[in-house]
Scaffold this motif. Structure first.
Motif, PDB file in Angstrom:
ATOM      1  N   GLY A 196       0.818  -1.209   0.000  1.00 50.93           N
ATOM      2  CA  GLY A 196       0.000   0.000   0.000  1.00 50.93           C
ATOM      3  C   GLY A 196       0.850   1.257   0.000  1.00 50.93           C
ATOM      4  N   GLU A 197       1.946   1.239   0.757  1.00 48.39           N
ATOM      5  CA  GLU A 197       2.855   2.386   0.783  1.00 48.39           C
ATOM      6  C   GLU A 197       3.475   2.624  -0.592  1.00 48.39           C
ATOM      7  OE1 GLU A 197       6.996   3.808   2.972  1.00 48.39           O
ATOM      8  OE2 GLU A 197       6.087   1.893   3.500  1.00 48.39           O
ATOM      9  N   ILE A 198       3.905   1.560  -1.242  1.00 47.12           N
ATOM     10  CA  ILE A 198       4.516   1.688  -2.572  1.00 47.12           C
ATOM     11  C   ILE A 198       3.506   2.244  -3.572  1.00 47.12           C
ATOM     12  CG2 ILE A 198       5.428   0.334  -4.501  1.00 47.12           C
ATOM     13  CD1 ILE A 198       6.815  -1.424  -2.357  1.00 47.12           C
ATOM     14  N   ILE A 199       2.274   1.764  -3.512  1.00 47.89           N
ATOM     15  CA  ILE A 199       1.247   2.234  -4.437  1.00 47.89           C
ATOM     16  C   ILE A 199       0.943   3.711  -4.207  1.00 47.89           C
ATOM     17  CG2 ILE A 199      -1.185   1.999  -5.091  1.00 47.89           C
ATOM     18  CD1 ILE A 199      -0.875  -1.023  -4.503  1.00 47.89           C
ATOM     19  N   VAL A 200       0.854   4.117  -2.944  1.00 45.50           N
ATOM     20  CA  VAL A 200       0.552   5.527  -2.630  1.00 45.50           C
ATOM     21  C   VAL A 200       1.706   6.428  -3.058  1.00 45.50           C
ATOM     22  CG1 VAL A 200       0.234   7.156  -0.722  1.00 45.50           C
ATOM     23  CG2 VAL A 200      -1.102   5.061  -0.795  1.00 45.50           C
ATOM     24  N   GLU A 201       2.938   6.013  -2.781  1.00 50.11           N
ATOM     25  CA  GLU A 201       4.079   6.885  -3.082  1.00 50.11           C
ATOM     26  C   GLU A 201       4.422   6.948  -4.568  1.00 50.11           C
ATOM     27  OE1 GLU A 201       7.314   5.880  -0.532  1.00 50.11           O
ATOM     28  OE2 GLU A 201       6.275   6.622   1.243  1.00 50.11           O
ATOM     29  N   THR A 202       4.209   5.850  -5.290  1.00 50.10           N
ATOM     30  CA  THR A 202       4.554   5.851  -6.717  1.00 50.10           C
ATOM     31  C   THR A 202       3.357   6.174  -7.611  1.00 50.10           C
ATOM     32  OG1 THR A 202       4.134   3.483  -6.967  1.00 50.10           O
ATOM     33  CG2 THR A 202       6.378   4.143  -6.357  1.00 50.10           C
ATOM     34  N   HIS A 203       2.166   6.209  -7.030  1.00 46.26           N
ATOM     35  CA  HIS A 203       0.927   6.452  -7.790  1.00 46.26           C
ATOM     36  C   HIS A 203       0.735   5.434  -8.906  1.00 46.26           C
ATOM     37  CE1 HIS A 203       0.368  10.153  -5.605  1.00 46.26           C
ATOM     38  NE2 HIS A 203       1.570  10.551  -5.963  1.00 46.26           N
TER      39      HIS A 203
END
Length: 178
Positions: free
Chosen positions: A58-65
């Motif tokens: 979830g963090e990767i998805i939020v930060e990389t869009h």
């Protein structure tokens, strides 16, 4: 001494009659599954299954869009095509964690579990007039719901809501959703 005890019992009964006039013992049985879920859901520690994997995704998805299309965590399958099926739940979990840490994540888990029981409660109440089969069924569901916080908790809630809508439509007691 005896009269003081009787006086306090009378005041307790007067309080209950005033603020809970129609509360009966049969109605209190309905609280048992919800109480069980609340105790288990709000007090259960986070399991060491794959919660942190979902949180990091979830963090990767939020930060990389963007949603990763290849496996980025595995040593043996790194770079191979991978479908992130739970991406929306992982983003929600990460945003909850970012807003309030593990305490808020555990609280959200408890709320999701309680919300899962609500449509099932309505189904049980409308299905039969007898209380014991309904409470037993709801308690059985409460015992079988997975406690650990994973994306499946969202799926369980949505399945319960979908089943309630489907039952309402098939029984002719609900309006068309579309």
């Amino acid at each position: 001494m005896q009269s003081t005890a009787n006086g306090s019992n009378k005041s307790k009964m007067a309080f209950l009659e005033k603020y809970c006039p129609s509360l009966r013992l049969n109605q209190l049985w309905w609280a048992l599954p919800f109480l069980f879920i609340a105790i288990k859901g709000f007090r259960a520690p986070l399991a060491l299954l794959d919660f942190h994997w979902h949180l990091k995704m979830g963090e990767i998805i939020v930060e990389t869009h963007s949603i990763p299309r290849v496996d980025i965590f595995s040593f043996t399958a790194a770079g191979r095509p991978f479908v992130v099926q739970n991406w929306l739940a992982e983003v929600v979990l990460y945003l909850i964690y970012k807003a309030g840490g593990y305490a808020l994540v555990v609280f959200a888990n408890g709320v999701l579990l309680l919300l899962t029981l609500l449509p099932l409660y309505f189904l049980c109440r409308k299905s039969t007039l007898r209380i014991w089969p309904s409470v037993f069924s709801l308690l059985l569901v409460a015992l079988c719901i997975p406690w650990n916080l994973r994306p499946q908790v969202f799926s369980t809630l949505f399945f319960a809501v979908f089943y309630w809508i489907l039952w309402s439509h098939c029984s002719g007691k609900g309006r068309a959703v579309y």
